[in-house]
Enzyme design. Structure first.
Site, PDB file in Angstrom:
ATOM      1  N   ALA A  59     -20.575  -4.124   6.568  1.00 18.68           N
ATOM      2  CA  ALA A  59     -20.541  -5.586   6.636  1.00 18.68           C
ATOM      3  C   ALA A  59     -19.137  -6.077   6.922  1.00 18.68           C
ATOM      4  O   ALA A  59     -18.149  -5.377   6.683  1.00 18.68           O
ATOM      5  CB  ALA A  59     -21.028  -6.203   5.321  1.00 18.68           C
ATOM      6  N   THR A  61     -16.632  -8.484   5.390  1.00 19.26           N
ATOM      7  CA  THR A  61     -16.556  -9.044   4.041  1.00 19.26           C
ATOM      8  C   THR A  61     -15.308  -9.890   3.786  1.00 19.26           C
ATOM      9  O   THR A  61     -15.044 -10.250   2.646  1.00 19.26           O
ATOM     10  CB  THR A  61     -16.592  -7.911   2.997  1.00 19.26           C
ATOM     11  OG1 THR A  61     -15.498  -7.018   3.243  1.00 19.26           O
ATOM     12  CG2 THR A  61     -17.900  -7.147   3.074  1.00 19.26           C
ATOM     13  N   ASP A 101     -24.025 -12.186  -3.721  1.00 24.33           N
ATOM     14  CA  ASP A 101     -24.238 -13.406  -4.499  1.00 24.33           C
ATOM     15  C   ASP A 101     -23.853 -14.658  -3.709  1.00 24.33           C
ATOM     16  O   ASP A 101     -24.229 -15.771  -4.082  1.00 24.33           O
ATOM     17  CB  ASP A 101     -23.438 -13.353  -5.802  1.00 24.33           C
ATOM     18  CG  ASP A 101     -21.952 -13.155  -5.585  1.00 24.33           C
ATOM     19  OD1 ASP A 101     -21.576 -12.445  -4.636  1.00 24.33           O
ATOM     20  OD2 ASP A 101     -21.150 -13.687  -6.386  1.00 24.33           O
ATOM     21  N   TYR A 124     -19.636 -16.482   5.568  1.00 26.66           N
ATOM     22  CA  TYR A 124     -19.977 -15.143   5.090  1.00 26.66           C
ATOM     23  C   TYR A 124     -21.361 -15.121   4.453  1.00 26.66           C
ATOM     24  O   TYR A 124     -22.218 -14.302   4.808  1.00 26.66           O
ATOM     25  CB  TYR A 124     -18.929 -14.650   4.091  1.00 26.66           C
ATOM     26  CG  TYR A 124     -19.336 -13.408   3.342  1.00 26.66           C
ATOM     27  CD1 TYR A 124     -19.483 -12.191   4.006  1.00 26.66           C
ATOM     28  CD2 TYR A 124     -19.593 -13.448   1.974  1.00 26.66           C
ATOM     29  CE1 TYR A 124     -19.871 -11.042   3.320  1.00 26.66           C
ATOM     30  CE2 TYR A 124     -19.977 -12.320   1.281  1.00 26.66           C
ATOM     31  CZ  TYR A 124     -20.115 -11.120   1.964  1.00 26.66           C
ATOM     32  OH  TYR A 124     -20.512  -9.999   1.278  1.00 26.66           O
ATOM     33  N   LYS A 128     -24.861 -13.246   5.850  1.00 29.82           N
ATOM     34  CA  LYS A 128     -25.566 -12.235   5.058  1.00 29.82           C
ATOM     35  C   LYS A 128     -27.013 -12.649   4.804  1.00 29.82           C
ATOM     36  O   LYS A 128     -27.915 -11.804   4.800  1.00 29.82           O
ATOM     37  CB  LYS A 128     -24.844 -11.992   3.739  1.00 29.82           C
ATOM     38  CG  LYS A 128     -23.476 -11.324   3.879  1.00 29.82           C
ATOM     39  CD  LYS A 128     -23.574  -9.918   4.433  1.00 29.82           C
ATOM     40  CE  LYS A 128     -24.221  -8.958   3.437  1.00 29.82           C
ATOM     41  NZ  LYS A 128     -24.252  -7.563   3.959  1.00 29.82           N
ATOM     42  N   TRP A 149     -19.229  -9.328  -7.112  1.00 32.18           N
ATOM     43  CA  TRP A 149     -17.922  -9.019  -7.713  1.00 32.18           C
ATOM     44  C   TRP A 149     -17.679  -7.515  -7.785  1.00 32.18           C
ATOM     45  O   TRP A 149     -17.387  -6.959  -8.839  1.00 32.18           O
ATOM     46  CB  TRP A 149     -17.824  -9.645  -9.100  1.00 32.18           C
ATOM     47  CG  TRP A 149     -17.703 -11.140  -9.112  1.00 32.18           C
ATOM     48  CD1 TRP A 149     -18.116 -12.003  -8.142  1.00 32.18           C
ATOM     49  CD2 TRP A 149     -17.153 -11.945 -10.166  1.00 32.18           C
ATOM     50  NE1 TRP A 149     -17.860 -13.300  -8.524  1.00 32.18           N
ATOM     51  CE2 TRP A 149     -17.267 -13.310  -9.757  1.00 32.18           C
ATOM     52  CE3 TRP A 149     -16.606 -11.672 -11.407  1.00 32.18           C
ATOM     53  CZ2 TRP A 149     -16.833 -14.369 -10.544  1.00 32.18           C
ATOM     54  CZ3 TRP A 149     -16.170 -12.726 -12.202  1.00 32.18           C
ATOM     55  CH2 TRP A 149     -16.271 -14.056 -11.780  1.00 32.18           C
TER      56      TRP A 149
END
Length: 297
Positions: A59, A61, A101, A124, A128, A149
């Site tokens: 990904a 990120t 999340d 982002y 996703k 996290w």
């Protein structure tokens, strides 16, 4: 089983290789070895490898940079994921897609479960979420694993940053109004390993149990590592101007794992203690011949 891992050079990818390699025949690919946005390369590699499971951890990120690098973010997180999902379905493979999340806006005020409405705030998270929708649309044998996290021994993450700052500063300033579920990549890799051996397809929230603020997490890291003389001053998110908005409260409930009868993750403090005891400061060299992009989360 024969398992193909994308994103093998990231902190989660490395732990996926470490954990899944003990039980399965793993073929792992880093960013340099596989550009997931290259449709022909993805289809050719997956068709030749014929894995039974694809764990897609690759990904883009860089949350703040994503706000200006929109094309690259969507190219990797959305289009690239679509290529992997289509290829998985073409060979009849299961697919694990690692999500985040950041698909939530953080306004619920309590932990999110898998049925809650998504509403990403930034590029982002939006990229996703579109990746999730690609997987759901084309690959019925899928596990969407949302996590949060992340920290691990081979990554640049909140835990390692706090530890690095503690070596050269006597005071840290950390926001106390962002809440989430810190997750040890080794634990996440183990849970993914359990999931892929089942047929309990669907979306799962996989994070170490419980939640805390960034400020509490920093205090706990310092206490566990004996940095008791360092002050941690609380701050508000509004004190910092960042390109990408963050969800204020993106903690997870593990309702999906419980309903599926799968083992729950250990609590975040126990996981953090295990990381600091076993993995902090250690590093493994990944085998570049076997082991794309950075990991999600």
């Amino acid at each position: 089983m024969k398992v193909l891992i994308t994103g093998a050079g990231g902190q989660l990818g490395r732990d996926l290789v470490r954990v899944l390699g003990r039980r399965h025949d793993c073929a792992a690919y880093t960013r340099q070895q596989l550009d997931i946005a290259d449709e022909k390369a993805v289809r050719r590699l997956i068709a030749e490898a014929k894995p039974e499971v694809i764990v897609h951890a690759a990904a883009y990120t860089k949350v703040d940079q994503a706000e200006v690098e929109l094309e690259e973010t969507y190219r990797i997180n959305t289009i690239g994921t679509g290529h992997v999902a289509i290829s998985a379905e073409m060979i009849g493979a299961k697919m694990v897609y690692v999500s985040t999340d950041y698909v939530f806006d953080g306004t619920k005020g309590e932990p999110y479960d898998e049925q809650d409405r998504t509403n990403p705030l930034g590029v982002y998270g939006k990229s996703k979420l579109l990746g999730e929708q690609f997987v759901q649309a084309v690959c019925p044998h899928h596990f969407i694993v949302r996590t949060s996290w992340l920290y691990g021994k081979d990554g640049n993450n909140f835990v390692t940053k706090v530890l690095a700052l503690a070596e050269r500063q006597q005071e840290l300033v950390v926001v106390d109004d962002q809440f989430g579920s810190p997750t040890y990549t080794y634990d996440l890799a183990e849970c993914i390993g359990r999931l892929l051996e089942t047929d309990r397809y669907g979306t799962y929230h996989v994070a170490n149990r419980g939640y805390c603020s960034r400020w509490t997490l920093a205090k706990t890291i310092l206490e566990m590592t004996g940095h008791t003389g360092i002050a941690v001053r609380p701050a508000r998110s509004d004190d910092y101007v960042l390109p990408a908005p963050r969800p204020a409260h993106s903690a997870f409930s593990d309702r999906g794992l419980r309903l599926a009868g799968l083992p729950r993750m250990r609590d975040w403090k126990s996981a953090l203690e295990a990381f600091l005891r076993n993995d902090w400061g250690k590093s493994d060299d990944i085998d570049d011949r076997r082991s794309s992009n950075e990991t999600a989360g």
